[in-house]
Design an enzyme around this catalytic site. Structure first.
Site, short mmCIF file in Angstrom:
data_model
loop_
_atom_site.label_atom_id
_atom_site.label_comp_id
_atom_site.label_asym_id
_atom_site.label_seq_id
_atom_site.Cartn_x
_atom_site.Cartn_y
_atom_site.Cartn_z
N SER A 70 -47.73 70.32 20.19
CA SER A 70 -48.02 68.97 20.69
C SER A 70 -48.43 67.98 19.63
O SER A 70 -48.56 66.78 19.92
CB SER A 70 -49.09 69.03 21.78
OG SER A 70 -48.54 69.48 22.99
N ALA A 71 -48.63 68.41 18.39
CA ALA A 71 -48.79 67.42 17.32
C ALA A 71 -47.54 66.56 17.21
O ALA A 71 -47.59 65.46 16.64
CB ALA A 71 -49.09 68.12 16.00
#
Length: 388
Positions: A70-71
């Site tokens: 999710s970065a």
């Protein structure tokens, strides 16, 4: 542990924390990079390229990249903000203005701003996508367009763990005519010289190591090692919004599958080097190596102005979001109050702190059980704080 790379004078606490991550916190292969005022002051890597590596496995090298989960969202958010900055996208316009099919089943009031701030009310799919369906961005967009709202848009917030990517990706496609991965490559990563991809090119596949789960003793600065009962129950309950949000693709794809890595899923499957992730964030707030500064001061202010705060209906903890970015807080501590960025579930982290001129990137091939604040990333942040 043999640690490779360099640290500028004064940033030795970051190196000390990095070494301890391997010795105590279970890292197998990882890298960390820090820019300050456009200058690379930390560039470290160690361990093996593959998480299950043995003594004779290929070592992690400076150019080794890893999936950052999710970065990726922080990179993808920049696409919408840059389209807004260029006058091509109105953040306060309904999503349906650009994507007419999206207006189905009462979604006329969902704004672009709601998508970026996790207030759209669309964190789940009533019928999850299969892994094969998820690799086709058009299938994901079609599923989101058919989905009914869970809450009235703008009235509450909850982490859109997977649907965020289809919402954002389809907006980019409708506005530009290009896929989101291509747009990021051509308008963000290419111009600033960052080694990051949303949709890994075949030519770069050899740089990416195998990822997998790791267990580490203790907590050493992440969130609680034993989550609150309410959080654990939310993840365990198949009917909860939490479980359904993370199950929008069921079963979840093998993240080492070349087909998964080659697809463009801007919520979950970005791939980057630590230096590439840090360089991206450095380029949001200033110039790096003669490259362009991506955000104007006005866009930067919008990105980190609080849009959502309080109990997150999906993560079941207090979270803070600006436009596409998590903000410094208890759920995901960054450097200081003005920092903005995004963690990746299980480890990775990228953020910028404009007041100090800091940009940070950490990537690892070992995924822990954490969601928003990994112990290894937090140890590095504390080391960075001690260096300033």
């Amino acid at each position: 542990m043999d640690v490779n790379g360099t640290v500028a004078e004064g940033f030795e606490p970051v190196r000390e924390a990095f070494v301890r991550n391997f010795e105590v916190l279970g890292d197998r292969g990882a890298a960390v990079a820090v820019y300050r005022d456009g200058r690379l002051v930390v560039d470290l890597w160690a361990g093996t390229k593959d998480v299950d590596g043995t003594a004779d496995s290929a070592p992690w090298e400076r150019g080794t990249a890893q999936i950052v989960r999710s970065a990726t969202k922080g990179v993808a958010a920049a696409a919408l903000l840059l389209l807004h900055q260029r006058g091509l996208l109105d953040l306060d316009a309904p999503v349906g203005e650009y994507w007419p099919e999206f207006k189905a089943v009462g979604k006329e009031r969902v704004l672009v701003r709601h998508v970026l701030s996790h207030r759209a009310g669309l964190p789940v799919l009533d019928r999850p996508l299969t892994p094969e369906e998820a690799l086709d961005p058009l299938r994901g967009a079609e599923a989101v367009a058919r989905q009914a709202l869970v809450w009235e848009p703008g009235t509450d917030h909850g982490y859109h763990a997977l649907t965020y990517g289809w919402l954002l990706g389809e907006l980019v496609r409708r506005v530009t005519g290009r896929g989101v991965g291509d747009w990021i490559a051509e308008e963000i990563a290419g111009p600033v010289g960052a080694d990051l991809w949303v949709g890994l090119p075949a030519a770069e596949a050899g740089r990416v190591g195998r990822a997998g789960r790791v267990e580490a003793p203790g907590n050493a600065g992440g969130l609680r090692s034993r989550p609150k009962r309410s959080v654990a129950e939310a993840y365990d309950d198949p009917a909860s919004l939490t479980r359904r949000a993370f199950a929008a693709i069921t079963p979840f794809p093998d993240q080492n599958d070349p087909a998964y890595r080659a697809a463009a899923l801007p919520a979950t499957n970005g791939i980057a080097t630590a230096e590439g992730l840090a360089r991206f964030y450095a380029s949001l707030v200033g110039e790096v190596g003669g490259g362009p500064r991506l955000f104007t001061p006005r866009t930067l202010a919008a990105a980190r102005a609080e849009e959502s705060a309080g109990l997150d209906r999906i993560l079941v903890i207090n979270t803070r979001f600006g436009l596409g970015y998590m903000l410094h807080g208890s759920a995901s501590p960054f450097l200081d109050a003005g920092s903005f960025g995004h963690p990746g579930r299980g480890g990775s982290l990228g953020f910028a702190d404009p007041e100090s001129g800091i940009a940070f990137g950490y990537v690892t091939n070992g995924f822990s059980k954490t969601v928003t604040a990994d112990a290894r990333a937090q140890a590095l942040v504390r080391g960075l704080r001690a260096s300033l």
